[in-house]
Design a protein around this motif. Structure first.
Motif: not given
Lengths: 373, 605
Positions: A220-224
């Motif tokens: 996963g990865f954060d959009d921010k």
């Protein structure tokens, strides 16, 4: 419609991968059928027409457009250098001279007597296409490029940024639920493609770029963090052309989300091998997903390899839920009621029942994807 | 083709979208045309099928089964003409598969000829990839680079009034020639370029572009500054769409042979039917189609048709762009609860990367509809700025016009005179409650005065748009009877006031003699049940400073129509006043949503 569920992303131990390597314009193909190529080998090359610049000679010399050809001191087709005088007005008694100097180095392509403009064409720009994966050239498209084929382990991601690159595969996280944090990035990861577990933090990614890591594969990865990495809010999912110094491949989605066990195990089993990766993603008609291709060194027994079974959604199928409230959870289909049901949102949709290790939930069929083998 | 409209009993129409091919059957029943059955199947333009007709036949087979009518013969051909039990009299189709029609336009002055060229392209149903103009602030080499990067299906070049200066339009041709653009599909043919500029420059344009492009010359689309003449350019775009773009897509050559009228780009067909209906009924109408990637807005005001495509405003592929363009606070002002920013951002991106998912929880639905309101609002702002009076025109004014601020370049969209607002596209058509569709329309478009709301029942407008070309009567009959589902009427007062202060008083004489009357304070809304097919007499008196269509404080008396929702009275003011304070806003949103029955009561406490 027959398929109300989303076909899953591919995660396969071995399959035949074919890659078209095509030039943007016609040019020269540098390989032949049967040739073995490495990922960085140039397989085709061409010259793009150079930059074009228009010079308004009529204005510069203060003459009528129709008079421009007569004032040119360098004719069409001549090579000129930046600053070189290419046109001069015939002055009154030789007292007032106007002249025009080339604004760039190139060739005078056209002199127009209607508009009074001259088109300068800069030197052509070489463009090269590399093999991207190691393998065998199996097809030549005359003057366009070739097709490279290899048996490989293959992992499709859901989203990526950054273009084609390659490097030795290395584990940064030891389990699929471990977060990839900066202290896990080591100096010996330079030039490598590293494998994370759940989410990669922004700090870890910056550390990886600083350390010269070529690629990161993560759950996963954060959009921010994506916005911080790119420097802008990504509006439309068409990626691959970014120059970030790293290629990022997200296998599951945005947020804290563990890499699917199967994907992690496959990548773990290939540590030390060459991984060719591409973050290019296009989510439109003609979908392109990011990928990890790990070419096989030894020939493969093709009688057993790559038997791609077309998966169908059935009781017992492993699925991943791809929308709230069970987003990211992996389970097994335990019932497929044929009749549409009313969801909490009030919409009517076809659903299925998923068993998450004993806990069961009803999920719209549109909100699961098959975990494909 | 000669079709005797009187002899037509059965009509089959398909629309080949990028993912789904939809077929409908229209039959003459008891002297009038009605849409009777529909079917759909996945579109088969891409690998492994690569033949659009397969999807068409699958969709048609489904319609045939449902209708108990054999429509396809043993050789896989559509049976024509119709008999009692099989076949169809007319077969027509639209298409947006393979990315639709993608064009680049060029004109001398951005706000004048270039804008007219853009209008011609949009009206023909194209996506305009870029507008190149002599004064677009880019340097020539930047323009050349841009033209080179784009691979349009065709280019429209315009500029100069007839008999005017030629230099600038020839310069544009020179730019295009220098860039040597290539068509998007296939390298085997030359890029079609339509020249619709100053007629005196035709020879020079031929010199510049004749050899390297497939050049077509049509009448100037701006022969004089005061008049647009978009017809010839639009028709040429349609022809070339058929000959070049469609002919390159797999299976289309076959499909083109089957149809009884040229295949139209889907949005072009939608515009066609909306314009026709507005013209016949003498009304002003706005239609919107919100898709996954783009939002199309169509309008007809005082007989003038306009269409815009907001290429990156949509609910799945482009959802993230809506969020980026509108900004988090603008989206969240429509949600009756608080949400965490990080979580929201990730949700939006997850929808973008997995565009086919649907909201399972009510919270997800509310959030998705909040984004839809912003997508629609932004698309409409874009439309309003484009649908304007011709720019660059010297207005002759008399003393009587002095107080009328109607200027060149002013938008044609006047929400107070809008009669009909039509919704289509997934998030609007498939909302679980019709009241949700109505509220999305009202919040995004902010209609003023009395406006009838409707939705396209099964996205039939494209089919009817082509049908209108060959059988206008059937097209309009089906449009009014089967295509539109009326939601009801919105009555909204324009103006601003203080919360709690009176906005307007009303009296509704409902069918059966029942009377509803009362007063609405500023910031309130009201729901009055009024069923589909019902009419009521509506009288209202706005307070000073508020306008319901007759001017500030002037009473109105009019007929209002019911629908699947009813009568929605709106005293929230125009521009729509949403409290900035969080607590006040949440309270207001919940009260509006409760009154208009938007979401379940228990979620709005």
């Amino acid at each position: 419609m027959a398929h109300t569920y989303t076909p899953g992303l591919k995660v396969t131990e071995q399959q035949l991968v074919r890659k078209s390597r095509i030039l943007p314009l016609k040019g020269n193909v540098l390989v032949r059928v049967g040739q073995l190529v490495g990922p960085d080998e140039v397989v085709a090359r061409t010259d793009l027409p150079g930059e074009a610049k228009l010079m308004n000679i009529a204005n510069l010399l203060n003459v009528e457009p129709s008079e421009v050809p007569a004032h040119m001191i360098r004719p069409e087709g001549d090579a000129v250098r930046e600053g070189e005088i290419i046109a001069r007005s015939k002055s009154f008694f030789g007292m007032f001279k106007s002249q025009a100097a080339a604004v760039m180095t190139g060739t005078i392509e056209k002199v127009n007597s209607v508009t009074g403009q001259v088109l300068l064409r800069g030197p052509s720009l070489p463009v090269e296409v590399r093999a991207y994966v190691s393998g065998k050239v199996v097809e030549i498209r005359e003057r366009e490029g070739c097709v490279v084929e290899t048996w490989a382990s293959f992992v499709q991601g859901i989203f990526g940024v950054g273009g084609e690159t390659n490097g030795e595969l290395m584990l940064a996280c030891q389990t699929p639920d471990q977060q990839l944090t900066p202290e896990l990035i080591r100096a010996d990861m330079a030039g490598k493609v590293i494998v994370g577990g759940s989410r990669v933090t922004a700090a870890a990614l910056h550390q990886a770029i600083k350390s010269g890591v070529r690629g990161v594969v993560t759950g996963g990865f954060d959009d921010k963090d994506l916005r911080d990495l790119l420097g802008y809010d990504l509006g439309v999912a068409i990626t691959g052309a970014e120059r970030l110094g790293i290629t990022l491949i997200v296998t599951e989605g945005f947020g804290d989300i563990n890499m699917a066990g199967k994907t992690f195990d496959l990548l773990k089993s290939k540590v030390g091998r060459l991984a060719c990766i591409n973050g290019a993603t296009q989510i439109r008609a003609g979908v392109i997903r990011p990928e990890v291709v790990i070419p096989m060194d030894a020939p493969v027994d093709t009688s057993v390899a790559g038997k791609e079974h077309v998966s169908a959604l059935d009781i017992g199928s492993p699925v991943r839920v791809i929308r709230m409230p069970h987003f990211g959870r992996i389970g097994v289909v335990s019932a497929l009621p044929p009749e549409p049901r009313i969801l909490e949102s009030g919409s009517k949709a076809r659903v299925l029942e998923v068993d998450f290790d004993g806990e069961r939930a009803i999920v719209p069929r549109a909100n699961v994807e098959l975990i494909e083998g | 083709m000669s079709i005797d409209p009187a002899q037509i009993k059965v009509i089959l129409a398909t629309d080949c979208g990028s993912t789904t091919t939809k077929a409908i059957l229209i039959q003459k029943i008891g002297g009038e045309y009605r849409q009777t059955h529909r079917g759909e199947a996945p579109t088969t333009v891409e690998a492994p099928f690569e033949d659009v007709t397969m999807g068409v036949l699958n969709a048609v087979a489904e319609v045939g089964e449902l209708a108990g009518r054999r429509l396809i013969d043993d050789h896989g051909r559509i049976i024509t003409p119709a008999t009692e039990t099989e076949g169809t009299d007319i077969y027509i189709s639209t298409s947006s598969a393979g990315g639709g029609l993608q064009m680049m336009v060029a004109g001398v002055v951005r706000k004048m000829t270039a804008e007219s060229a853009e209008r011609a392209a949009l009206g023909a149903g194209a996506i305009v990839m870029d507008v190149i103009a002599a004064n677009d602030k880019r340097l020539p080499h930047e323009q050349i680079e841009r033209i080179r990067q784009l691979r349009p299906d065709m280019i429209v070049l315009s500029g100069g009034v007839d008999g005017g200066t030629m230099t600038h339009v020839v310069e544009l041709a020179e730019l295009i020639a220098a860039a040597d653009p290539k068509p998007r599909l296939g390298a085997s043919y030359k890029l079609p370029v339509i020249y619709a500029g100053n007629k005196d420059a035709r020879e020079q344009i031929k010199n510049e572009l004749g050899a390297m492009t497939d050049l077509y010359i049509v009448d100037n689309l701006r022969p004089v500054l005061e008049r647009e003449n978009l017809g010839p350019a639009r028709e040429k775009i349609h022809d070339l769409f058929m000959e070049h773009v469609m002919a390159q897509a797999p299976g289309y050559r076959k499909l083109m042979e089957w149809t009884d009228a040229p295949i139209m780009p889907t949005p072009g067909a939608v515009g066609n039917i909306l314009k026709r209906v507005a013209d016949t009924q003498g009304i002003n109408a706005v239609g919107v189609d919100i898709g996954g990637a783009t939002t199309d807005v169509f309008s007809v005001f005082d007989g003038v048709f306009n269409r815009t495509v907001s290429a990156n405003l949509g609910m799945s592929y482009s959802i993230s762009n809506v969020f980026a363009e509108a900004g988090l606070p603008m989206v969240m002002r429509w949600a009756p609860f608080e949400m965490d920013e990080r979580d929201l951002r990730n949700r939006v991106k997850n929808k973008m990367i997995r565009p086919t998912t649907i909201p399972q929880t009510i919270e997800e639905l509310i959030f998705e509809q909040a984004i839809a309101k912003e997508a629609l609002r932004l698309a409409f702002i874009h439309h309003k700025s484009f649908a304007t009076r011709l720019k660059g025109v010297q207005q002759q004014r008399t003393i009587g016009d002095t107080f009328e601020q109607s200027a060149a370049g002013e938008t044609l969209i006047n929400m107070m005179t809008l009669n009909l607002l039509v919704a289509s596209g997934g998030v609007l058509s498939h909302a679980p409650r019709m009241s949700q569709t109505a509220m999305m329309l009202i919040d995004a478009f902010a209609p003023e005065g009395v406006t009838r709301l409707a939705k396209d029942s099964i996205f039939m407008m494209p089919h009817l748009g082509v049908l209108a070309e060959v059988h206008p009567q059937a097209a309009t009959e089906v449009f009014t009877k089967d295509c539109l589902i009326y939601l009801g009427t919105c009555v909204a007062a324009a103006g601003q006031g203080k919360e709690g202060k009176e906005c307007f008083t009303y009296r509704v004489e409902l069918p059966g003699g029942k009377v509803e009357e009362g007063a609405l304070a500023f910031g309130q809304v009201k729901f009055i049940p009024l069923g589909d097919g019902e009419e009521a007499l509506f009288k209202a008196k706005p307070a000073r400073g508020f306008d319901l269509g007759r001017g500030s404080g002037a009473a109105i008396e009019t007929t209002v129509w019911g629908g699947t929702v009813g009568l929605l009275l709106d005293a929230r003011g125009r521009p729509l006043a949403i409290p900035e304070n969080l607590d006040q806003r949440l309270r207001a949103l919940k009260s509006w949503m409760r009154e208009w029955k938007i979401y379940p009561e228990e979620r709005l406490v």
